[in-house]
Design a protein around this motif. Structure first.
Motif, PDB file in Angstrom:
ATOM      1  N   TRP A 188       0.833  -1.197  -0.007  1.00 34.88           N
ATOM      2  CA  TRP A 188       0.000  -0.098   0.143  1.00 34.88           C
ATOM      3  C   TRP A 188       0.849   1.262   0.130  1.00 34.88           C
ATOM      4  CZ3 TRP A 188      -3.855  -2.805  -1.359  1.00 34.88           C
ATOM      5  CH2 TRP A 188      -4.063  -3.924  -0.826  1.00 34.88           C
ATOM      6  N   ARG A 189       2.157   1.094  -0.429  1.00 36.09           N
ATOM      7  CA  ARG A 189       2.928   2.358  -0.054  1.00 36.09           C
ATOM      8  C   ARG A 189       2.695   3.532  -1.160  1.00 36.09           C
ATOM      9  NH1 ARG A 189       8.850   2.253  -2.406  1.00 36.09           N
ATOM     10  NH2 ARG A 189       9.857   3.940  -1.258  1.00 36.09           N
ATOM     11  N   ILE A 190       2.267   3.080  -2.141  1.00 36.50           N
ATOM     12  CA  ILE A 190       1.942   4.319  -3.178  1.00 36.50           C
ATOM     13  C   ILE A 190       0.683   4.144  -3.788  1.00 36.50           C
ATOM     14  CG2 ILE A 190       4.445   4.388  -3.913  1.00 36.50           C
ATOM     15  CD1 ILE A 190       3.858   2.960  -6.420  1.00 36.50           C
ATOM     16  N   ALA A 191      -0.275   3.384  -2.806  1.00 38.68           N
ATOM     17  CA  ALA A 191      -1.568   3.248  -3.526  1.00 38.68           C
ATOM     18  C   ALA A 191      -2.347   4.380  -3.561  1.00 38.68           C
ATOM     19  CB  ALA A 191      -2.408   2.139  -2.513  1.00 38.68           C
ATOM     20  N   SER A 192      -2.029   5.475  -2.669  1.00 35.76           N
ATOM     21  CA  SER A 192      -2.866   6.851  -2.613  1.00 35.76           C
ATOM     22  C   SER A 192      -2.541   7.469  -3.820  1.00 35.76           C
ATOM     23  CB  SER A 192      -2.253   7.634  -1.413  1.00 35.76           C
ATOM     24  OG  SER A 192      -1.075   7.958  -1.563  1.00 35.76           O
ATOM     25  N   ARG A 193      -1.592   7.638  -4.419  1.00 30.85           N
ATOM     26  CA  ARG A 193      -1.044   8.309  -5.694  1.00 30.85           C
ATOM     27  C   ARG A 193      -1.806   7.708  -7.017  1.00 30.85           C
ATOM     28  NH1 ARG A 193      -0.773  12.827  -4.952  1.00 30.85           N
ATOM     29  NH2 ARG A 193      -2.233  12.252  -3.472  1.00 30.85           N
ATOM     30  N   ALA A 194      -2.185   6.314  -7.064  1.00 31.35           N
ATOM     31  CA  ALA A 194      -2.545   5.915  -8.157  1.00 31.35           C
ATOM     32  C   ALA A 194      -4.079   6.245  -8.524  1.00 31.35           C
ATOM     33  CB  ALA A 194      -2.647   4.063  -7.951  1.00 31.35           C
ATOM     34  N   SER A 195      -4.561   6.776  -7.465  1.00 31.35           N
ATOM     35  CA  SER A 195      -6.147   7.175  -7.830  1.00 31.35           C
ATOM     36  C   SER A 195      -6.138   8.815  -7.633  1.00 31.35           C
ATOM     37  CB  SER A 195      -6.970   6.591  -6.870  1.00 31.35           C
ATOM     38  OG  SER A 195      -6.686   6.979  -5.498  1.00 31.35           O
ATOM     39  N   ALA A 196      -4.872   9.625  -7.650  1.00 28.33           N
ATOM     40  CA  ALA A 196      -4.992  10.818  -7.423  1.00 28.33           C
ATOM     41  C   ALA A 196      -4.163  11.573  -8.354  1.00 28.33           C
ATOM     42  CB  ALA A 196      -4.201  11.312  -6.079  1.00 28.33           C
ATOM     43  N   LEU A 236      -4.936  -2.061  -7.206  1.00 29.84           N
ATOM     44  CA  LEU A 236      -6.169  -2.095  -6.559  1.00 29.84           C
ATOM     45  C   LEU A 236      -6.823  -0.768  -6.459  1.00 29.84           C
ATOM     46  CD1 LEU A 236      -5.558  -5.152  -4.245  1.00 29.84           C
ATOM     47  CD2 LEU A 236      -6.952  -4.891  -6.125  1.00 29.84           C
ATOM     48  N   ALA A 237      -6.084   0.247  -6.388  1.00 32.22           N
ATOM     49  CA  ALA A 237      -6.296   1.511  -5.937  1.00 32.22           C
ATOM     50  C   ALA A 237      -7.328   2.133  -7.220  1.00 32.22           C
ATOM     51  CB  ALA A 237      -5.565   2.557  -6.026  1.00 32.22           C
ATOM     52  N   GLN A 238      -6.933   1.541  -8.431  1.00 32.04           N
ATOM     53  CA  GLN A 238      -7.747   1.704  -9.629  1.00 32.04           C
ATOM     54  C   GLN A 238      -8.944   0.905 -10.198  1.00 32.04           C
ATOM     55  OE1 GLN A 238      -5.203   3.437 -12.910  1.00 32.04           O
ATOM     56  NE2 GLN A 238      -3.529   2.471 -11.520  1.00 32.04           N
ATOM     57  N   HIS A 239      -9.063   0.015  -9.068  1.00 35.10           N
ATOM     58  CA  HIS A 239     -10.350  -0.745  -9.397  1.00 35.10           C
ATOM     59  C   HIS A 239     -11.670  -0.299  -8.888  1.00 35.10           C
ATOM     60  CE1 HIS A 239     -12.775  -4.273  -9.917  1.00 35.10           C
ATOM     61  NE2 HIS A 239     -13.127  -4.641  -8.662  1.00 35.10           N
ATOM     62  N   ARG A 240     -12.719  -0.210  -9.605  1.00 35.14           N
ATOM     63  CA  ARG A 240     -14.101   0.324  -9.010  1.00 35.14           C
ATOM     64  C   ARG A 240     -15.085  -0.746  -9.077  1.00 35.14           C
ATOM     65  NH1 ARG A 240     -10.641   3.138  -7.561  1.00 35.14           N
ATOM     66  NH2 ARG A 240     -10.259   5.715  -7.790  1.00 35.14           N
ATOM     67  N   GLN A 261     -13.801   9.846 -12.485  1.00 35.76           N
ATOM     68  CA  GLN A 261     -12.578   8.994 -12.720  1.00 35.76           C
ATOM     69  C   GLN A 261     -11.939   9.148 -14.143  1.00 35.76           C
ATOM     70  OE1 GLN A 261     -11.038   6.826 -10.867  1.00 35.76           O
ATOM     71  NE2 GLN A 261     -10.344   5.432 -11.813  1.00 35.76           N
ATOM     72  N   THR A 262     -10.744   9.422 -14.144  1.00 34.56           N
ATOM     73  CA  THR A 262      -9.880   9.851 -15.539  1.00 34.56           C
ATOM     74  C   THR A 262      -9.331   8.242 -15.831  1.00 34.56           C
ATOM     75  OG1 THR A 262      -8.167  10.367 -14.290  1.00 34.56           O
ATOM     76  CG2 THR A 262      -9.777  12.256 -14.829  1.00 34.56           C
ATOM     77  N   GLY A 263      -8.489   8.648 -16.864  1.00 33.53           N
ATOM     78  CA  GLY A 263      -8.017   7.417 -17.792  1.00 33.53           C
ATOM     79  C   GLY A 263      -7.004   6.641 -16.741  1.00 33.53           C
ATOM     80  N   PRO A 264      -6.418   5.685 -17.213  1.00 33.88           N
ATOM     81  CA  PRO A 264      -5.405   4.774 -16.451  1.00 33.88           C
ATOM     82  C   PRO A 264      -4.235   5.317 -15.911  1.00 33.88           C
ATOM     83  CG  PRO A 264      -5.303   4.072 -18.738  1.00 33.88           C
ATOM     84  CD  PRO A 264      -6.402   5.107 -18.629  1.00 33.88           C
ATOM     85  N   ARG A 265      -3.569   5.208 -14.808  1.00 34.01           N
ATOM     86  CA  ARG A 265      -2.162   5.584 -14.487  1.00 34.01           C
ATOM     87  C   ARG A 265      -1.435   4.284 -14.423  1.00 34.01           C
ATOM     88  NH1 ARG A 265      -7.164   7.559 -12.218  1.00 34.01           N
ATOM     89  NH2 ARG A 265      -6.695   9.596 -11.272  1.00 34.01           N
TER      90      ARG A 265
END
Length: 463
Positions: A79-87, A109-113, A123-127
């Motif tokens: 979960w180290r960088i999960a916060s950035r994947a959705s931001a 998983l941060a990008q799964h909805r 929600q924007t495009g993929p990171r």
């Protein structure tokens, strides 16, 4: 399902933004090494090097920007960088310091909805995250898919995830991997798995109970059995739950979701095992033919059980499934179940209460949980409490009076249906996250899945 494979890709030098992940202890040195424009941006954002500080940093040119995250989690944390994947804005990123490692899982998983009923807003495009360790991509993607499967199954309401739909999910997996599927229901269920039938018989015909079995792999390989509690909704039966206690009972099939995901991991990795997945799938409903407090049920194993509480139904259906699992000389049995409120009172939502009849298995599970940041907490199969399961008129009762040691007595009940010489572990898991964290939204959640997988792939390495 989210296309996780497209979000984690080997780094071949393609164009990507830089993501700086800085530990608070390294903050002063990192900041001192930055050019004036970066130090000015940091000051403008009011960043002080505390965990969670994040910003977009300017580059030499207008479009030449990078991203910053201050994080105190270890590099081994998913979960180290999960916060950035959705931001962060859509696009490709690579870490400036070190490789992705385990953090790829949280990024995915941060990008799964869960969007079956409502599309995510904003929600924007993929990171895309680039990794210098391409050999790890496939395993990370599989773990993300398995975790997302658990979440999605648990999040789906019972109207769309009853016993029939749960069977369809198992069939989909069986068809994908060429596994054998066998479903027992109706009169055959009543005869072969009488406690599964008793618990589910009051449900509407569209939600009729069944025992779902999947078998896969070479019969000459060691047999492992995965047993998952599949109570698709639990009203409590005639010992009806209050409204607040019933609100989340769509998640009472979380154990089945865990074992289904774990079975998928086993087959996708082609582990050299003979896999036996068993899911007793029921709705614990209320009708004129519902099983009653005071009834005595005869289990598949032949042991009689006095029903002292119809809301302790999960152990009844698991008992029949565990008895079946033990009939084929397995080398290992693992069961997952959303079984007791007592486990949640003792350990909260994040820690599955873990019981094992084998010291080596217990040690391996706890070590694996720590290694992959999927913690477990061992609870005792305390012999001194076995007398609580005594009944005046049957071999066992299903819910001792008094409420003491509820998770322990439930596990002791299950142990009566497991062959004594077979290593067995029981995970009393919540399967639900009550509050969101980066990469881990509120809702259905996989607890203990990655720890169990780590043990299986270590014991039975793919060839």
């Amino acid at each position: 399902m989210t296309d996780f494979a497209s979000l984690l890709q080997p780094d071949k030098g393609q164009s990507a933004r830089t993501l700086h992940v800085v530990h608070p202890d390294a903050w002063p040195d990192w900041l001192a090494a930055q050019p004036p424009r970066v130090r000015a941006a940091v000051a403008a954002h009011g960043l002080t090097g505390k965990p969670g500080n994040a910003a977009v940093l300017p580059g030499e040119a207008t479009e030449d920007w990078s991203a910053l995250l201050v994080c105190n989690e270890p590099t081994s944390s998913p979960w180290r960088i999960a916060s950035r994947a959705s931001a962060l804005p859509e696009g490709a990123y690579r870490l400036a310091e070190g490789d992705v490692g385990a953090a790829g899982l949280g990024w995915l998983l941060a990008q799964h909805r869960f969007e079956r009923y409502k599309k995510a807003e904003g929600q924007t495009g993929p990171r895309i995250l680039l990794t210098g360790d391409p050999a790890r991509v496939e395993e990370t993607v599989r773990l993300a898919e398995a975790t997302a499967l658990v979440r999605d199954l648990v999040d789906t309401p019972t109207a769309d995830m009853g016993p029939l739909q749960l069977e369809a999910e198992v069939k989909r997996l069986a068809d994908r991997h060429g596994a054998m599927l066998h479903v027992t229901k109706g009169a055959d269920l009543e005869k072969q798995f009488p406690m599964v039938h008793a618990v589910g018989r009051a449900a509407d015909k569209a939600f009729a109970p069944r025992l779902i079995e999947l078998q896969w792999g070479n019969p000459k390989h060691p047999r492992i059995a995965l047993v998952g509690k599949g109570v698709c909704f639990d009203s409590g039966g005639l010992d009806i739950k209050p409204a607040a206690g019933m609100r989340l009972m769509k998640k009472d099939m979380g154990g089945a979701a865990h074992t289904l995901a774990l079975a998928a991991l086993v087959m996708e990795a082609h582990l050299p095992v003979r896999l036996h997945l068993l899911i007793p799938a029921v709705e614990n409903a209320i009708a004129g033919n519902a099983f009653r407090p005071g009834d005595v049920l005869t289990s598949r194993k032949g042991l009689t059980v006095e029903v002292t509480n119809t809301d302790a139904e999960g152990r009844l259906i698991l008992a029949d499934a565990l008895a079946r699992a033990g009939e084929d000389d397995p080398a290992l049995i693992l069961d997952f179940a959303t079984l007791t409120g007592a486990a949640r009172v003792a350990l909260g939502p994040d820690l599955p209460a873990t019981f094992a009849n084998d010291e080596t298995l217990a040690t391996d599970l706890l070590a694996a949980g720590e290694a992959v940041h999927d913690p477990l907490w061992r609870m005792p199969l305390w012999d001194g409490y076995r007398d609580m399961l005594k009944s005046d008129i049957a071999d066992l009762n299903n819910a001792p009076e008094g409420g003491f040691a509820g998770a322990v007595t439930a596990a002791l009940f299950l142990q009566r249906f497991v062959p004594g010489d077979v290593p067995w572990a029981h995970f009393d898991t919540f399967a639900w996250r009550p509050a969101a964290k980066p990469g881990r939204p509120k809702g259905g959640e996989a607890y203990g899945l990655r720890a169990a997988w780590e043990v299986l792939k270590t014991r039975y390495p793919a060839r």
